[in-house]
Structures are given as structure tokens and as C-alpha cells.
Scaffold this motif. Structure first.
Motif, mmCIF file in Angstrom:
data_model
loop_
_atom_site.group_PDB
_atom_site.id
_atom_site.type_symbol
_atom_site.label_atom_id
_atom_site.label_comp_id
_atom_site.label_asym_id
_atom_site.label_seq_id
_atom_site.Cartn_x
_atom_site.Cartn_y
_atom_site.Cartn_z
ATOM 1 N N ASN A 194 8.420 3.098 -11.850
ATOM 2 C CA ASN A 194 7.218 2.374 -11.440
ATOM 3 C C ASN A 194 6.069 3.335 -11.160
ATOM 4 O OD1 ASN A 194 8.485 -0.072 -11.689
ATOM 5 N ND2 ASN A 194 8.938 -0.280 -9.516
ATOM 6 N N ARG A 195 6.367 4.414 -10.455
ATOM 7 C CA ARG A 195 5.341 5.406 -10.163
ATOM 8 C C ARG A 195 4.777 5.984 -11.461
ATOM 9 N NH1 ARG A 195 2.761 5.292 -5.638
ATOM 10 N NH2 ARG A 195 2.193 7.487 -5.909
ATOM 11 N N LEU A 196 5.654 6.293 -12.393
ATOM 12 C CA LEU A 196 5.221 6.854 -13.671
ATOM 13 C C LEU A 196 4.317 5.877 -14.407
ATOM 14 C CD1 LEU A 196 8.449 8.605 -15.019
ATOM 15 C CD2 LEU A 196 6.332 9.688 -14.235
ATOM 16 N N GLU A 197 4.709 4.606 -14.422
ATOM 17 C CA GLU A 197 3.894 3.598 -15.097
ATOM 18 C C GLU A 197 2.526 3.503 -14.460
ATOM 19 O OE1 GLU A 197 5.624 -0.280 -15.497
ATOM 20 O OE2 GLU A 197 7.311 0.521 -16.640
ATOM 21 N N GLN A 198 2.492 3.489 -13.136
ATOM 22 C CA GLN A 198 1.221 3.381 -12.427
ATOM 23 C C GLN A 198 0.323 4.573 -12.741
ATOM 24 O OE1 GLN A 198 2.335 2.917 -8.348
ATOM 25 N NE2 GLN A 198 2.839 0.750 -8.580
ATOM 26 N N THR A 199 0.885 5.763 -12.720
ATOM 27 C CA THR A 199 0.049 6.936 -12.972
ATOM 28 C C THR A 199 -0.441 6.943 -14.411
ATOM 29 O OG1 THR A 199 2.149 8.128 -13.096
ATOM 30 C CG2 THR A 199 0.747 8.597 -11.202
ATOM 31 N N GLN A 200 0.387 6.449 -15.339
ATOM 32 C CA GLN A 200 -0.053 6.391 -16.732
ATOM 33 C C GLN A 200 -1.169 5.364 -16.905
ATOM 34 O OE1 GLN A 200 3.563 5.704 -18.884
ATOM 35 N NE2 GLN A 200 4.016 7.869 -19.114
ATOM 36 N N LYS A 201 -1.047 4.230 -16.218
ATOM 37 C CA LYS A 201 -2.052 3.184 -16.333
ATOM 38 C C LYS A 201 -3.384 3.634 -15.764
ATOM 39 C CE LYS A 201 0.693 -1.018 -16.192
ATOM 40 N NZ LYS A 201 1.586 -1.338 -15.078
ATOM 41 N N SER A 202 -3.343 4.120 -14.517
ATOM 42 C CA SER A 202 -4.605 4.319 -13.809
ATOM 43 C C SER A 202 -5.163 5.729 -13.969
ATOM 44 C CB SER A 202 -4.417 4.013 -12.323
ATOM 45 O OG SER A 202 -3.349 4.779 -11.811
ATOM 46 N N LYS A 203 -4.297 6.696 -14.270
ATOM 47 C CA LYS A 203 -4.722 8.099 -14.360
ATOM 48 C C LYS A 203 -5.699 8.447 -13.220
ATOM 49 C CE LYS A 203 -3.362 9.768 -18.651
ATOM 50 N NZ LYS A 203 -2.063 9.096 -18.614
ATOM 51 N N PRO A 204 -5.207 8.413 -11.977
ATOM 52 C CA PRO A 204 -6.106 8.570 -10.846
ATOM 53 C C PRO A 204 -6.670 9.975 -10.754
ATOM 54 C CG PRO A 204 -3.837 8.601 -10.119
ATOM 55 C CD PRO A 204 -3.814 8.373 -11.610
ATOM 56 N N VAL A 205 -7.855 10.060 -10.188
ATOM 57 C CA VAL A 205 -8.403 11.359 -9.877
ATOM 58 C C VAL A 205 -7.558 11.975 -8.769
ATOM 59 C CG1 VAL A 205 -10.469 12.608 -9.126
ATOM 60 C CG2 VAL A 205 -10.690 10.499 -10.476
ATOM 61 N N PHE A 206 -7.301 13.253 -8.848
ATOM 62 C CA PHE A 206 -6.347 13.867 -7.944
ATOM 63 C C PHE A 206 -6.701 13.658 -6.481
ATOM 64 C CE2 PHE A 206 -2.782 16.239 -6.939
ATOM 65 C CZ PHE A 206 -3.069 17.250 -6.026
ATOM 66 N N SER A 207 -7.959 13.870 -6.131
ATOM 67 C CA SER A 207 -8.356 13.756 -4.727
ATOM 68 C C SER A 207 -8.180 12.337 -4.211
ATOM 69 C CB SER A 207 -9.821 14.185 -4.545
ATOM 70 O OG SER A 207 -10.636 13.381 -5.361
ATOM 71 N N GLU A 208 -8.377 11.344 -5.085
ATOM 72 C CA GLU A 208 -8.207 9.961 -4.667
ATOM 73 C C GLU A 208 -6.746 9.650 -4.362
ATOM 74 O OE1 GLU A 208 -11.813 7.938 -7.250
ATOM 75 O OE2 GLU A 208 -9.721 7.382 -7.649
ATOM 76 N N SER B 240 15.625 5.312 -9.452
ATOM 77 C CA SER B 240 15.108 5.389 -10.819
ATOM 78 C C SER B 240 13.986 4.386 -11.017
ATOM 79 C CB SER B 240 16.214 5.093 -11.832
ATOM 80 O OG SER B 240 17.334 5.886 -11.561
ATOM 81 N N GLN B 241 14.190 3.177 -10.485
ATOM 82 C CA GLN B 241 13.196 2.119 -10.603
ATOM 83 C C GLN B 241 11.899 2.556 -9.934
ATOM 84 O OE1 GLN B 241 14.230 -0.515 -12.469
ATOM 85 N NE2 GLN B 241 12.041 -0.887 -12.509
#
Length: 76
Positions: free
Chosen positions: A58-72, A53-54
Motif C-alpha cells: 500500500n505504501r509503495l502504491e501511494q508513493t508511486q501515485k502521488s510522488k510526494p515532495v520529500f519535505s512534505e 506485506s500488504q
């Protein structure tokens, strides 16, 4: 705010699910008391569940923060 409350509710649901899951997995004979084997099983089950769960949180938080471009996000 509302987001925090939603997360709290989600977390409580998780804990509830985890307890049921680990209880069923570890308690072969239902009784008022945990024997040491069932207790060890329960602790392991809960710890693995929390780690997972942790990691997901963490992954969810990171994706929300950075909103990476898919290819990157594929290349790392």
C-alpha cells in the motif's frame, strides 16, 4: 502488461519466503502433520507476514501515485 507479471512473480517469491520462514519458526519437529500448536503458530506467522506485506504494498502504491515532495512527506 509486464508490470503485472513482475508483481505476480514478486508475490510468489514472497509467499515462498513466508512459507519457509514460518515453517522453520513453527515446526520444531519436522513431521508430515501439523500439531495444533504448530498450526496456530503458522497461521499467526502467515497473517503477520501478510499484514506487513500488504502495508508495504500500500505504501509503495501511494508513493508511486502521488510522488510526494520529500519535505512534505516528512511533515505528516
Amino acid at each position: 502488461g509486464i508490470e503485472v507479471e513482475t508483481q505476480k512473480q514478486r508475490f510468489q517469491q514472497l509467499v515462498h519466503q513466508m512459507t519457509e520462514l514460518c515453517w522453520e519458526k513453527c515446526m520444531d519437529k519436522p513431521g508430515p502433520k501439523l500439531d495444533s500448536r504448530a498450526e496456530a503458530c503458522f497461521v499467526n506467522c502467515v497473517e503477520r507476514f501478510i499484514d506487513t506485506s500488504q502495508f508495504i504494498l500500500n505504501r509503495l502504491e501511494q508513493t508511486q501515485k502521488s510522488k510526494p515532495v520529500f519535505s512534505e512527506s516528512l511533515s505528516d
